[in-house]
Design a protein around this motif. Sequence first.
Motif, short mmCIF file in Angstrom:
data_model
loop_
_atom_site.label_atom_id
_atom_site.label_comp_id
_atom_site.label_asym_id
_atom_site.label_seq_id
_atom_site.Cartn_x
_atom_site.Cartn_y
_atom_site.Cartn_z
N TRP A 129 0.85 -1.18 0.00
CA TRP A 129 0.00 0.00 0.00
C TRP A 129 0.89 1.23 0.00
O TRP A 129 2.04 1.17 0.42
CB TRP A 129 -0.88 0.04 1.24
N THR A 130 0.33 2.35 -0.42
CA THR A 130 1.02 3.64 -0.36
C THR A 130 0.33 4.50 0.69
O THR A 130 -0.89 4.68 0.64
CB THR A 130 0.97 4.34 -1.73
N GLU A 131 1.12 5.00 1.63
CA GLU A 131 0.58 5.83 2.71
C GLU A 131 -0.24 6.99 2.14
O GLU A 131 0.17 7.65 1.19
CB GLU A 131 1.71 6.38 3.57
N GLY A 132 -1.41 7.21 2.72
CA GLY A 132 -2.27 8.32 2.32
C GLY A 132 -3.21 8.01 1.17
O GLY A 132 -4.13 8.78 0.90
N GLN A 133 -3.00 6.89 0.49
CA GLN A 133 -3.86 6.51 -0.63
C GLN A 133 -5.01 5.62 -0.13
O GLN A 133 -4.89 4.97 0.90
CB GLN A 133 -3.06 5.74 -1.69
N HIS B 99 -1.56 0.17 9.51
CA HIS B 99 -2.08 -0.95 8.72
C HIS B 99 -1.00 -1.99 8.40
O HIS B 99 -1.32 -3.13 8.07
CB HIS B 99 -2.69 -0.45 7.41
N ALA B 100 0.26 -1.60 8.46
CA ALA B 100 1.35 -2.53 8.13
C ALA B 100 1.38 -3.68 9.13
O ALA B 100 1.11 -3.50 10.31
CB ALA B 100 2.69 -1.80 8.12
N GLY B 101 1.70 -4.86 8.63
CA GLY B 101 1.82 -6.02 9.51
C GLY B 101 1.32 -7.28 8.85
O GLY B 101 1.10 -7.33 7.64
N THR B 102 1.15 -8.31 9.67
CA THR B 102 0.70 -9.61 9.17
C THR B 102 -0.73 -9.85 9.61
O THR B 102 -1.07 -9.72 10.78
CB THR B 102 1.61 -10.73 9.70
N TYR B 103 -1.55 -10.20 8.64
CA TYR B 103 -2.97 -10.48 8.86
C TYR B 103 -3.20 -11.97 8.68
O TYR B 103 -2.63 -12.58 7.77
CB TYR B 103 -3.83 -9.73 7.85
N LEU B 104 -4.05 -12.56 9.51
CA LEU B 104 -4.49 -13.94 9.31
C LEU B 104 -5.86 -13.86 8.67
O LEU B 104 -6.80 -13.30 9.26
CB LEU B 104 -4.57 -14.70 10.63
N VAL C 3 3.36 -0.90 4.01
CA VAL C 3 2.89 0.45 3.72
C VAL C 3 4.11 1.30 3.41
O VAL C 3 5.01 1.44 4.23
CB VAL C 3 2.10 1.06 4.91
N HIS C 4 4.15 1.82 2.19
CA HIS C 4 5.27 2.62 1.71
C HIS C 4 4.88 4.09 1.70
O HIS C 4 3.75 4.43 1.42
CB HIS C 4 5.66 2.20 0.28
N ARG C 5 5.86 4.92 1.96
CA ARG C 5 5.66 6.36 1.88
C ARG C 5 5.68 6.76 0.41
O ARG C 5 6.36 6.14 -0.40
CB ARG C 5 6.80 7.06 2.61
N GLU C 6 4.93 7.80 0.06
CA GLU C 6 5.00 8.32 -1.31
C GLU C 6 6.39 8.90 -1.53
O GLU C 6 7.11 9.20 -0.58
CB GLU C 6 3.94 9.40 -1.52
#
Length: 103
Positions: free
Chosen positions: A23-27, A64-69, A87-90
């Motif tokens: 994901w991109t932060e803020g999007q 939001h970053a992390g591991t989801y089951l 989650v990456h910064r723009e």
Amino acid sequence: LIPAFPAAKPRLDEGSCPRRQNWTEGQNETLRCRARGNPRAEVNCAKDGNSVAAGIWRRAGRGHAGTYLCRATNALGTAERNVTLWVHREWGVRGAPGLLGVL
């Protein structure tokens, strides 16, 4: 009568529920995880014990970053898959992307 589609346990595969998502932060982003199976499976995902709806758009942030089951369930069984969300910064002022949060 023969059913149009044979019964099948839920399945979470790379095409419907990728193990690694960016994901991109803020999007506005969505956790992509759908199950295959018949009857249709219900999919629930959780991170740190908190339920997170797949397929719902939300503004991406560091938390939001992390591991989801992710777990898919229908009358014939259950399938599980871990999904790692990055989650990456723009692009920043210096022209290089930054990584915000990863497990």
